[in-house]
Design a protein around this motif. Sequence first.
Motif, PDB file in Angstrom:
ATOM      1  N   HIS A 187       0.831  -1.200   0.000  1.00 57.65           N
ATOM      2  CA  HIS A 187       0.000   0.000   0.000  1.00 57.65           C
ATOM      3  C   HIS A 187       0.866   1.251   0.000  1.00 57.65           C
ATOM      4  CE1 HIS A 187      -2.751   3.013   1.986  1.00 57.65           C
ATOM      5  NE2 HIS A 187      -3.538   2.545   1.035  1.00 57.65           N
ATOM      6  N   SER A 188       1.938   1.232   0.781  1.00 57.51           N
ATOM      7  CA  SER A 188       2.850   2.370   0.819  1.00 57.51           C
ATOM      8  C   SER A 188       3.537   2.573  -0.531  1.00 57.51           C
ATOM      9  CB  SER A 188       3.896   2.156   1.923  1.00 57.51           C
ATOM     10  OG  SER A 188       4.842   3.195   1.949  1.00 57.51           O
ATOM     11  N   ALA A 189       3.899   1.459  -1.194  1.00 60.22           N
ATOM     12  CA  ALA A 189       4.548   1.549  -2.507  1.00 60.22           C
ATOM     13  C   ALA A 189       3.603   2.148  -3.538  1.00 60.22           C
ATOM     14  CB  ALA A 189       5.017   0.171  -2.951  1.00 60.22           C
ATOM     15  N   ALA A 190       2.331   1.758  -3.490  1.00 58.05           N
ATOM     16  CA  ALA A 190       1.353   2.300  -4.439  1.00 58.05           C
ATOM     17  C   ALA A 190       1.164   3.801  -4.233  1.00 58.05           C
ATOM     18  CB  ALA A 190       0.025   1.565  -4.278  1.00 58.05           C
ATOM     19  N   LYS A 191       1.129   4.231  -2.967  1.00 66.56           N
ATOM     20  CA  LYS A 191       1.001   5.664  -2.703  1.00 66.56           C
ATOM     21  C   LYS A 191       2.229   6.419  -3.188  1.00 66.56           C
ATOM     22  CE  LYS A 191       0.069   5.550   1.719  1.00 66.56           C
ATOM     23  NZ  LYS A 191      -0.321   6.047   3.076  1.00 66.56           N
ATOM     24  N   SER A 192       3.407   5.831  -3.025  1.00 63.71           N
ATOM     25  CA  SER A 192       4.628   6.471  -3.505  1.00 63.71           C
ATOM     26  C   SER A 192       4.643   6.565  -5.022  1.00 63.71           C
ATOM     27  CB  SER A 192       5.858   5.692  -3.015  1.00 63.71           C
ATOM     28  OG  SER A 192       5.958   5.725  -1.611  1.00 63.71           O
ATOM     29  N   PHE A 193       4.152   5.522  -5.683  1.00 68.39           N
ATOM     30  CA  PHE A 193       4.074   5.538  -7.143  1.00 68.39           C
ATOM     31  C   PHE A 193       3.202   6.698  -7.614  1.00 68.39           C
ATOM     32  CE2 PHE A 193       2.146   4.309 -11.170  1.00 68.39           C
ATOM     33  CZ  PHE A 193       3.231   3.838 -11.901  1.00 68.39           C
ATOM     34  N   ASP A 194       2.094   6.884  -6.939  1.00 69.44           N
ATOM     35  CA  ASP A 194       1.182   7.969  -7.313  1.00 69.44           C
ATOM     36  C   ASP A 194       1.783   9.332  -6.985  1.00 69.44           C
ATOM     37  OD1 ASP A 194      -1.427   9.042  -8.137  1.00 69.44           O
ATOM     38  OD2 ASP A 194      -1.649   9.534  -6.013  1.00 69.44           O
ATOM     39  N   ARG A 195       2.372   9.448  -5.812  1.00 68.84           N
ATOM     40  CA  ARG A 195       2.871  10.743  -5.349  1.00 68.84           C
ATOM     41  C   ARG A 195       4.165  11.155  -6.050  1.00 68.84           C
ATOM     42  NH1 ARG A 195       3.304   9.315  -0.618  1.00 68.84           N
ATOM     43  NH2 ARG A 195       5.525   8.843  -0.580  1.00 68.84           N
ATOM     44  N   GLU A 196       5.082  10.199  -6.221  1.00 70.10           N
ATOM     45  CA  GLU A 196       6.414  10.533  -6.725  1.00 70.10           C
ATOM     46  C   GLU A 196       6.523  10.494  -8.242  1.00 70.10           C
ATOM     47  OE1 GLU A 196       8.632  11.703  -4.795  1.00 70.10           O
ATOM     48  OE2 GLU A 196       7.535  11.296  -2.939  1.00 70.10           O
ATOM     49  N   LEU A 197       5.578   9.829  -8.908  1.00 71.84           N
ATOM     50  CA  LEU A 197       5.708   9.693 -10.354  1.00 71.84           C
ATOM     51  C   LEU A 197       4.575  10.401 -11.102  1.00 71.84           C
ATOM     52  CD1 LEU A 197       7.696   8.405 -12.292  1.00 71.84           C
ATOM     53  CD2 LEU A 197       6.278   6.353 -12.330  1.00 71.84           C
ATOM     54  N   PHE A 198       3.341  10.102 -10.755  1.00 70.55           N
ATOM     55  CA  PHE A 198       2.216  10.712 -11.462  1.00 70.55           C
ATOM     56  C   PHE A 198       1.941  12.126 -10.937  1.00 70.55           C
ATOM     57  CE2 PHE A 198      -2.391  10.999 -12.613  1.00 70.55           C
ATOM     58  CZ  PHE A 198      -2.204  10.931 -13.985  1.00 70.55           C
ATOM     59  N   ALA A 199       1.735  12.239  -9.626  1.00 65.83           N
ATOM     60  CA  ALA A 199       1.655  13.531  -8.931  1.00 65.83           C
ATOM     61  C   ALA A 199       0.651  14.491  -9.566  1.00 65.83           C
ATOM     62  CB  ALA A 199       3.045  14.175  -8.875  1.00 65.83           C
ATOM     63  N   GLU A 200      -0.595  14.033  -9.685  1.00 66.86           N
ATOM     64  CA  GLU A 200      -1.604  14.873 -10.340  1.00 66.86           C
ATOM     65  C   GLU A 200      -1.914  16.143  -9.555  1.00 66.86           C
ATOM     66  OE1 GLU A 200      -6.133  14.487 -12.193  1.00 66.86           O
ATOM     67  OE2 GLU A 200      -5.153  12.759 -11.265  1.00 66.86           O
ATOM     68  N   GLN A 201      -1.872  16.077  -8.253  1.00 67.10           N
ATOM     69  CA  GLN A 201      -2.270  17.226  -7.435  1.00 67.10           C
ATOM     70  C   GLN A 201      -1.079  17.995  -6.855  1.00 67.10           C
ATOM     71  OE1 GLN A 201      -5.387  18.082  -7.339  1.00 67.10           O
ATOM     72  NE2 GLN A 201      -6.075  16.272  -8.456  1.00 67.10           N
ATOM     73  N   ARG A 202       0.131  17.696  -7.298  1.00 68.96           N
ATOM     74  CA  ARG A 202       1.311  18.353  -6.737  1.00 68.96           C
ATOM     75  C   ARG A 202       1.802  19.470  -7.673  1.00 68.96           C
ATOM     76  NH1 ARG A 202       5.949  14.393  -5.323  1.00 68.96           N
ATOM     77  NH2 ARG A 202       6.886  16.398  -4.742  1.00 68.96           N
ATOM     78  N   VAL A 203       1.536  20.675  -7.289  1.00 67.15           N
ATOM     79  CA  VAL A 203       1.985  21.818  -8.084  1.00 67.15           C
ATOM     80  C   VAL A 203       3.489  21.998  -7.899  1.00 67.15           C
ATOM     81  CG1 VAL A 203       1.741  24.302  -8.446  1.00 67.15           C
ATOM     82  CG2 VAL A 203      -0.264  22.912  -7.836  1.00 67.15           C
ATOM     83  N   GLY A 204       4.197  22.176  -9.014  1.00 62.01           N
ATOM     84  CA  GLY A 204       5.639  22.351  -8.962  1.00 62.01           C
ATOM     85  C   GLY A 204       6.427  21.069  -8.830  1.00 62.01           C
ATOM     86  N   SER A 205       5.771  19.920  -9.017  1.00 61.36           N
ATOM     87  CA  SER A 205       6.451  18.631  -8.844  1.00 61.36           C
ATOM     88  C   SER A 205       7.345  18.268 -10.013  1.00 61.36           C
ATOM     89  CB  SER A 205       5.403  17.527  -8.650  1.00 61.36           C
ATOM     90  OG  SER A 205       4.615  17.371  -9.833  1.00 61.36           O
ATOM     91  N   GLU A 206       7.013  18.780 -11.202  1.00 56.41           N
ATOM     92  CA  GLU A 206       7.726  18.437 -12.428  1.00 56.41           C
ATOM     93  C   GLU A 206       7.700  16.918 -12.668  1.00 56.41           C
ATOM     94  OE1 GLU A 206      11.626  20.149 -12.447  1.00 56.41           O
ATOM     95  OE2 GLU A 206      10.872  22.203 -12.508  1.00 56.41           O
ATOM     96  N   ARG A 207       6.558  16.333 -12.367  1.00 55.23           N
ATOM     97  CA  ARG A 207       6.350  14.914 -12.602  1.00 55.23           C
ATOM     98  C   ARG A 207       5.439  14.748 -13.815  1.00 55.23           C
ATOM     99  NH1 ARG A 207      10.092  15.122  -9.425  1.00 55.23           N
ATOM    100  NH2 ARG A 207      10.325  13.787  -7.574  1.00 55.23           N
ATOM    101  N   VAL A 208       4.962  13.526 -14.017  1.00 51.69           N
ATOM    102  CA  VAL A 208       4.268  13.184 -15.257  1.00 51.69           C
ATOM    103  C   VAL A 208       3.105  14.132 -15.555  1.00 51.69           C
ATOM    104  CG1 VAL A 208       2.838  11.415 -16.371  1.00 51.69           C
ATOM    105  CG2 VAL A 208       4.946  10.752 -15.208  1.00 51.69           C
ATOM    106  N   TRP A 209       2.201  14.281 -14.591  1.00 56.56           N
ATOM    107  CA  TRP A 209       0.993  15.047 -14.881  1.00 56.56           C
ATOM    108  C   TRP A 209       1.306  16.515 -15.165  1.00 56.56           C
ATOM    109  CZ3 TRP A 209      -3.566  13.945 -16.535  1.00 56.56           C
ATOM    110  CH2 TRP A 209      -4.581  14.913 -16.490  1.00 56.56           C
TER     111      TRP A 209
END
Length: 407
Positions: A187-209
Amino acid sequence: MSLSSSHRHGYLNLELRLLHHECCSCLDRTGAKLIMPKKGGKSNASRHNPSIQTTDIATYEAPIMPLDKQHLKRIGFAGLLNGPLKQSVLRQPLMHATDSLARARLMFGVGHGGVADGDTARVITGIFSQMCTFYGQCFLFPIVEVMGDLLDSTPPSAPPNLPFDENSPAPDLGVDGSFWVGIERLHSAAKSFDRELFAEQRVGSERVWEILAATGNHTSMALAKEFHADFFQELEERGEIATLRALDTLSTHIQWVLVAGGENMITSAGNRLLNKDRSQGPYAVPAGSSLDTANSPAVKSLTFCLRAQFVHIQAALTPQSLSAFWTALSMRLYDVIVARLLQHYHVSMVVSLSFDAESLTCTVGFAHHNFIAPKGAVNLSRDVEALRSVAMLAGTEHQHWVIFTRI
């Protein structure tokens, strides 16, 4: 110097090859074994986005090389937690992927409009697609499937020796605590995948979204969301299967403790002296016997085990999942005790008969609170209250216990 289309395409292939090599190396260093790829397999990008093939140069498609599930079964829960499910191992592929995103963004730029942004969108989509395939089909999916397979829902043939020693660790009821630790790490790995790679809601992340949004390429954005949704849907489905296997395992071991263990206590030497009939169950208490314990050994031991299990489950599941899981376990526990009472057990009761000569009717009444309660009924009431208490540690749908205690 401007890059030609072939240069950009060659860079994309190089980046995808490097990312695949680095991700596989992460698993290889843990001692895990990978299965050779199947011929003719298609990656997410090529299956959903034929336009990624924009030149005569073939686009690199990383082979799907999942973890060997037979090897994972041999190393067991301990090997999983100290190998592929180590926090550092789970993070490494994501770190390599974010490095790839940063290099691609630097190489192609973003926000310039025209062909450049289109190329950037295709590269970012290709990297994300490959990571969804690797992190899912090659990495996490085989692990969660094996974790469910490692659980043996068949309880031991010999009845347990009750009561369990509460000064020692509680028996696991067939579900090792390492299973729940593994679920928590997944579960922690899935959250990290979303947060660290896709990052739809992270402004300034410079990630996929954020990179795709800056290109303005709505096709690539839609594809990335589809890859993201597919990844989490498949992981959730496999996680539910493993969790249901744990629920089934706990259910069969609950019956093992309550029925096999409880009835074995009835035929012990001390109880045989009281001439108790095993078929009548533990609540057929002979007259004159003493009530020396608050609960029967089976119920006392079972509640001890379930409370220990609850600690592991609570740490592994989200509050919503915990509520659903524990409610289902509560209903199965209720089914076991009620079915056994109705089919096999005899409860010592005292009834009063009153006959009305005028109306020629006979009334049957049970002992009320101002009478001395029958000992078998007292034991049953105590056991039901203990089971109800542990069943209500989580969840809200417990009306069946309320009805049972009133009866």
